[in-house]
Scaffold this motif. Structure first.
Motif, PDB file in Angstrom:
ATOM      1  N   LEU A  56       0.832  -1.209   0.000  1.00 52.08           N
ATOM      2  CA  LEU A  56       0.000   0.000   0.000  1.00 52.08           C
ATOM      3  C   LEU A  56       0.862   1.252   0.000  1.00 52.08           C
ATOM      4  CD1 LEU A  56      -2.783  -1.018   2.554  1.00 52.08           C
ATOM      5  CD2 LEU A  56      -2.949  -0.970   0.059  1.00 52.08           C
ATOM      6  N   ARG A  57       1.896   1.225   0.808  1.00 52.21           N
ATOM      7  CA  ARG A  57       2.758   2.403   0.915  1.00 52.21           C
ATOM      8  C   ARG A  57       3.431   2.717  -0.421  1.00 52.21           C
ATOM      9  NH1 ARG A  57       7.774   4.209   2.179  1.00 52.21           N
ATOM     10  NH2 ARG A  57       7.838   5.954   3.652  1.00 52.21           N
ATOM     11  N   GLU A  58       4.018   1.697  -1.056  1.00 49.01           N
ATOM     12  CA  GLU A  58       4.710   1.926  -2.320  1.00 49.01           C
ATOM     13  C   GLU A  58       3.741   2.253  -3.448  1.00 49.01           C
ATOM     14  OE1 GLU A  58       7.972   2.282  -2.989  1.00 49.01           O
ATOM     15  OE2 GLU A  58       7.983   2.343  -0.804  1.00 49.01           O
TER      16      GLU A  58
ATOM     17  N   ASN B  11       4.614   5.530  -5.236  1.00 50.29           N
ATOM     18  CA  ASN B  11       5.183   5.325  -6.566  1.00 50.29           C
ATOM     19  C   ASN B  11       4.287   4.420  -7.391  1.00 50.29           C
ATOM     20  OD1 ASN B  11       6.973   5.287  -8.735  1.00 50.29           O
ATOM     21  ND2 ASN B  11       8.189   3.626  -7.870  1.00 50.29           N
ATOM     22  N   PRO B  12       3.123   4.902  -7.785  1.00 45.95           N
ATOM     23  CA  PRO B  12       2.191   4.056  -8.548  1.00 45.95           C
ATOM     24  C   PRO B  12       2.705   3.688  -9.927  1.00 45.95           C
ATOM     25  CG  PRO B  12       1.428   6.330  -8.505  1.00 45.95           C
ATOM     26  CD  PRO B  12       2.593   6.260  -7.553  1.00 45.95           C
TER      27      PRO B  12
ATOM     28  N   GLN C  25      -2.199   2.841 -15.946  1.00 44.66           N
ATOM     29  CA  GLN C  25      -1.581   3.617 -14.881  1.00 44.66           C
ATOM     30  C   GLN C  25      -1.954   5.096 -15.047  1.00 44.66           C
ATOM     31  OE1 GLN C  25       0.206   2.564 -12.016  1.00 44.66           O
ATOM     32  NE2 GLN C  25      -0.610   4.620 -11.741  1.00 44.66           N
ATOM     33  N   ILE C  26      -2.923   5.551 -14.249  1.00 50.86           N
ATOM     34  CA  ILE C  26      -3.352   6.946 -14.325  1.00 50.86           C
ATOM     35  C   ILE C  26      -3.226   7.646 -12.970  1.00 50.86           C
ATOM     36  CG2 ILE C  26      -4.933   6.524 -16.250  1.00 50.86           C
ATOM     37  CD1 ILE C  26      -7.214   6.396 -14.224  1.00 50.86           C
ATOM     38  N   MET C  27      -2.875   6.901 -11.945  1.00 50.29           N
ATOM     39  CA  MET C  27      -2.776   7.483 -10.612  1.00 50.29           C
ATOM     40  C   MET C  27      -1.504   8.309 -10.485  1.00 50.29           C
ATOM     41  SD  MET C  27      -2.813   5.493  -6.954  1.00 50.29           S
ATOM     42  CE  MET C  27      -2.335   6.317  -5.442  1.00 50.29           C
ATOM     43  N   PRO C  28      -1.578   9.547  -9.963  1.00 47.98           N
ATOM     44  CA  PRO C  28      -0.367  10.365  -9.782  1.00 47.98           C
ATOM     45  C   PRO C  28       0.448   9.874  -8.592  1.00 47.98           C
ATOM     46  CG  PRO C  28      -2.268  11.505  -8.886  1.00 47.98           C
ATOM     47  CD  PRO C  28      -2.802  10.270  -9.562  1.00 47.98           C
ATOM     48  N   SER C  29       1.720  10.229  -8.584  1.00 46.70           N
ATOM     49  CA  SER C  29       2.589   9.875  -7.479  1.00 46.70           C
ATOM     50  C   SER C  29       2.377  10.836  -6.312  1.00 46.70           C
ATOM     51  CB  SER C  29       4.053   9.915  -7.919  1.00 46.70           C
ATOM     52  OG  SER C  29       4.907   9.760  -6.815  1.00 46.70           O
ATOM     53  N   PHE C  30       2.353  10.280  -5.095  1.00 41.52           N
ATOM     54  CA  PHE C  30       2.208  11.102  -3.899  1.00 41.52           C
ATOM     55  C   PHE C  30       3.493  11.134  -3.077  1.00 41.52           C
ATOM     56  CE2 PHE C  30      -2.162  10.261  -5.020  1.00 41.52           C
ATOM     57  CZ  PHE C  30      -2.806  11.456  -4.708  1.00 41.52           C
ATOM     58  N   ALA C  31       4.595  10.708  -3.682  1.00 35.67           N
ATOM     59  CA  ALA C  31       5.880  10.776  -2.988  1.00 35.67           C
ATOM     60  C   ALA C  31       6.243  12.234  -2.746  1.00 35.67           C
ATOM     61  CB  ALA C  31       6.964  10.095  -3.820  1.00 35.67           C
TER      62      ALA C  31
END
Length: 324
Positions: free
Chosen positions: A269-271, A275-276, A287-293
């Motif tokens: 879940l964290r990764e 880093n989707p 893959q359309i989810m943005p990165s939340f890093a």
């Protein structure tokens, strides 16, 4: 040494049964080491003086040879040290298997402080309050560089790593306030990265929870973060976006686009949030989810994961096979 440390503690007090047993293990192994090595050094010193060059001595060989003696001085130390191996291995295995009723406390290391969060939502900076007699399971992570949480009075130490959870657990049985430290050099202010752990009776701990500004639970806080970042826009039931549903996700098997199968645990879940675009794309999805890093702070990320872990049948929806 800091102003809070008036003297160097060569042997800090022990506050748990494991700490006491660890002390016995160290002391017993020290005694064994002395028993095995001191006679050798004494014999070396004696023979070096007795048979030194120029000293009258009978240097003829006696011709006596005993295989039993030679085998004994190899086998006996081996068996004795094997006892300590088994003893230490048992302590190690026990330290990696917390009881199911352990209370989970989150710990985040960052330059240069420790942040702790209790299951009921209370947060502390560089201080940790825990009840006696209650198993405590600590989930530890770093927000920046490598740290190490060191609890001398419990004889425990574990690394705090970026992007990876580590754990330790303990059950304290002695009340008092003791030091905690970072034992991994982490920058210019490493020496002041520390605090105190306060071990309290169950009643005093409950009173502390009541008067310490209790916040919403971690799950409720995680739900607020979930809503604040608009996660439900894509993942909520009925969303027009083709995104994986979260009900029943945690603990399930996820089928990836490359044919692999991976468990949806905390690390997954964290990764996936940070880093989707990595190699964890679910089969059948784009893959359309943005990165939340770097967008979601580490403590908020932990709360969000706690919410996702509890998101089993939210809204009355039955869990489905998760393919996020």
């Amino acid at each position: 040494m800091t102003p809070q440390h008036s003297a160097l503690e060569l042997w800090p007090p022990s506050a748990s049964a494991v700490a006491v047993e660890t002390d016995y293990l160290i002391l017993a192994f020290t005694v064994l080491t002395l028993v095995l090595t001191v006679p050798v050094f004494l014999a070396i010193s004696y023979f070096a003086i007795r048979y030194r060059d120029g000293k009258e001595a009978d240097r003829d060989t006696s011709g006596i040879r005993s295989n039993l003696i030679e085998i004994s001085w190899m086998l006996i130390p081996f068996l004795l040290t094997l006892i300590f191996f088994v003893w230490g291995a048992r302590l190690y295995v026990e330290s990696r298997n917390p009881p199911p009723d352990a209370m989970v406390v989150e710990a985040i290391g960052r330059q240069w402080m420790w942040k702790f969060q209790h299951p009921t939502g209370q947060s502390e900076i560089n201080d940790l309050h825990v009840p006696m007699g209650q198993p405590i399971r600590m989930r530890i992570i770093s927000q920046d560089v490598i740290h190490a949480l060191y609890l001398p009075t419990l004889r425990m130490q574990v690394a705090a790593l970026p992007d990876r959870y580590t754990e330790l657990w303990f059950k304290a049985d002695k009340p008092g306030t003791f030091h905690l430290f970072c034992s991994e050099y982490c920058g210019t202010d490493h020496s002041v990265m520390g605090g105190e752990i306060t071990i309290m009776s169950q009643g005093d701990y409950q009173e502390w929870l009541t008067h310490s500004g209790a916040q919403q639970s971690k799950v409720a806080a995680g739900e607020a973060i979930y809503n604040a970042y608009g996660c439900g826009t894509c993942h909520a039931p009925g969303s027009q976006v083709k995104a994986p549903k979260l009900a029943g996700l945690y603990g399930s098997e996820v089928h990836l686009a490359g044919g692999r199968t991976i468990a949806a645990d905390d690390g997954y879940l964290r990764e996936k949030i940070r880093n989707p675009n990595g190699n964890r794309l679910a089969d059948g999805y784009k893959q359309i989810m943005p990165s939340f890093a770097g967008v979601i702070p580490e403590d908020d990320l932990g709360r969000l994961i706690d919410y996702l872990k509890s998101y089993r049948t939210a809204g009355g929806i039955e869990p489905e096979r998760a393919t996020p």
